[in-house]
Every structure is written in C-alpha cells, then in structure tokens.
Design an enzyme around this catalytic site. Structure first.
Site, mmCIF file in Angstrom:
data_model
loop_
_atom_site.group_PDB
_atom_site.id
_atom_site.type_symbol
_atom_site.label_atom_id
_atom_site.label_comp_id
_atom_site.label_asym_id
_atom_site.label_seq_id
_atom_site.Cartn_x
_atom_site.Cartn_y
_atom_site.Cartn_z
ATOM 1 N N ASP A 1 24.692 -39.117 -7.622
ATOM 2 C CA ASP A 1 23.739 -40.142 -7.210
ATOM 3 C C ASP A 1 22.717 -39.548 -6.244
ATOM 4 O O ASP A 1 23.019 -38.590 -5.520
ATOM 5 C CB ASP A 1 24.452 -41.303 -6.521
ATOM 6 N N TYR B 1 35.641 -34.776 -3.761
ATOM 7 C CA TYR B 1 34.562 -35.359 -2.954
ATOM 8 C C TYR B 1 35.036 -35.571 -1.527
ATOM 9 O O TYR B 1 36.224 -35.808 -1.274
ATOM 10 C CB TYR B 1 34.148 -36.727 -3.502
ATOM 11 N N ASP C 1 26.885 -48.796 -2.013
ATOM 12 C CA ASP C 1 26.487 -47.728 -1.097
ATOM 13 C C ASP C 1 25.239 -48.175 -0.350
ATOM 14 O O ASP C 1 24.929 -49.378 -0.318
ATOM 15 C CB ASP C 1 26.280 -46.397 -1.832
ATOM 16 N N ARG D 1 31.893 -44.789 -5.272
ATOM 17 C CA ARG D 1 31.343 -46.055 -4.752
ATOM 18 C C ARG D 1 32.255 -47.227 -5.093
ATOM 19 O O ARG D 1 32.495 -48.112 -4.271
ATOM 20 C CB ARG D 1 29.949 -46.301 -5.341
#
Length: 238
Positions: A52, A80, A94, A191
């Site tokens: 993203d 992540y 987010d 997310r």
C-alpha cells in the site's frame, strides 16, 4: 556493475519502497531509468507483491526473464512490522481515511493484548478491506468505496504463522499503540488484521504504521533505496 544483458536475462532487485509511493510507481520509475541508462525502448519489469502507498519496506522487483518467477515469489511467506492503534477505527483500516468511530480502551490490559494474539494464529477467515486494489465485477474495490457504494466482499482463508507484540504504549488516555511483528501467508491484509484485532478486544483498531521486512528469504536489510538504484545506473548513461 550490471549490464544490459544482465537486466534482460533477468535480475531480482530488492527495493525499500518509500512512504506514499505506490508499487506501480516504483516499477514504472525503475523501468524508465533502466531504459534511459541503456538507450532501449522496452524491458519487462514487475513486482512480486503489492505494498500500500502508506506502507514502506521490501519490494521484490523482477526484470527481463525473471518476471516469469513473480508468481513464485508472490506465494512466499511474508513478514511485517508496524503499529496498531486501539480505540478507534477508520473506513480504510489505516490512515488513508479519517477516524470514523471511537471505542473504550479502559478494559484493555497488556496481558489481554498478548493473549488475544493467540486467536489469530493459524488459518483464519479474513475479509479484505473495501479500500483495496482487489477487483469485483471488473472494478477495483477502492473505486466502490470512494464512490460510497456498498459491495459484498467474500472472505478468504489466510494463515498467520507468528503474531508477536514488541511494544505497548498506553500513555495516551484515548488510545493504545501496539507495535507488532507478523509472519503470514500470501493474501493476508495487515490492515484487516488491525481492524479484527480491535474487535477481538471489544474495542476498535486501525493501522498507523506498516513495513514489510521479508518475503521468503529476501530481507529488507539487503534492499536498496530507489535513489541508490538510480545511482548505480548512472555510469551507463551517456
């Protein structure tokens, strides 16, 4: 120094994607720079897994014949790190969109946060964010979302191998900031994990920071910035 034959035969480039760049923009930039450096009209360049715009970190970029390996790289396990803010939600899960709802956090202890991570380990059903690039009826989901149109999104099976809490900051009276590390399968939306984690704590949650650190054996520690990659090409320019 890499030659034109190297890039045409196929290179795997590890790029540390900066904030606010789309993965598509990174691919386009690198393709353009390679074409300019070697005075060629076209070359295949692609990435093995979208990040993203508000995420940073590892992008695996393939050139030339190595683009045939993109599907293989995309299927590998990913790692992540980031921050989940507990106590509020956003439509995009987010910071792409503004906070739309707030929730109590007084009942959330550090022990509860640690214990709740266990609910997400293993295979689970996850709904992708409506603000995503997935397609439905030939249209990107974020196009429906930005137009205010409702769309039914089917859940998907994802696998979360590790969900580690690395730091908890509860110094703010209306939010708790939870730093994490997640190792997961292809197709997992962090997310959505942030949103689901907030729900599991009988509160709300959204993602404020996200960084991809690994794809399979590829590590962001060995990745280069876009600027460094361009600099490596300058000796080829006339």
């Amino acid at each position: 120094m890499k030659t034109l034959d190297d890039y045409l035969s196929g290179e795997v480039l590890l790029i540390d994607k900066p904030l606010n760049w789309t993965s598509f923009q990174v691919v386009n930039k690198l393709r353009w720079e390679i074409r300019q450096a070697f005075k060629i009209k076209k070359i295949k360049v692609g990435h093995a897994g979208t990040l993203d715009p508000l995420a940073t970190g590892l992008l695996v970029i393939c050139t030339g014949k190595m683009t045939k390996q993109i599907d293989t790289f995309q299927g590998q396990v990913k790692e992540y790190t980031g921050t989940i803010v507990l106590g509020s939600t956003t439509p995009s899960y987010d910071l792409e969109s503004e906070i739309n709802e707030t929730f109590p956090i007084d009942h959330i202890s550090e022990d509860l946060i640690y214990k709740t991570t266990q609910q997400f380990i293993g295979e689970t059903q996850q709904f992708p964010p409506v603000f995503s690039a997935l397609k439905k009826d030939g249209k990107r989901l974020y196009e429906f979302a930005r137009a205010g149109e409702h769309v039914d999104i089917p859940s998907r099976t994802v696998n979360i191998l590790e969900f580690e809490i690395t730091k908890i900051d509860s110094s703010n009276s209306d939010s708790i900031h939870v730093n994490f590390r997640v190792v997961c399968s292809k197709g997992t939306y962090i997310r959505s994990l942030a949103n689901d984690f907030g729900k599991a704590l009988n509160s709300g949650g959204h993602l404020s920071v996200l960084r991809r650190t690994k794809i399979g054996d590829f590590d962001v520690a060995k990745a280069h910035s876009i600027e460094d990659f361009i600099a490596s090409l300058t000796t080829n320019k006339q």
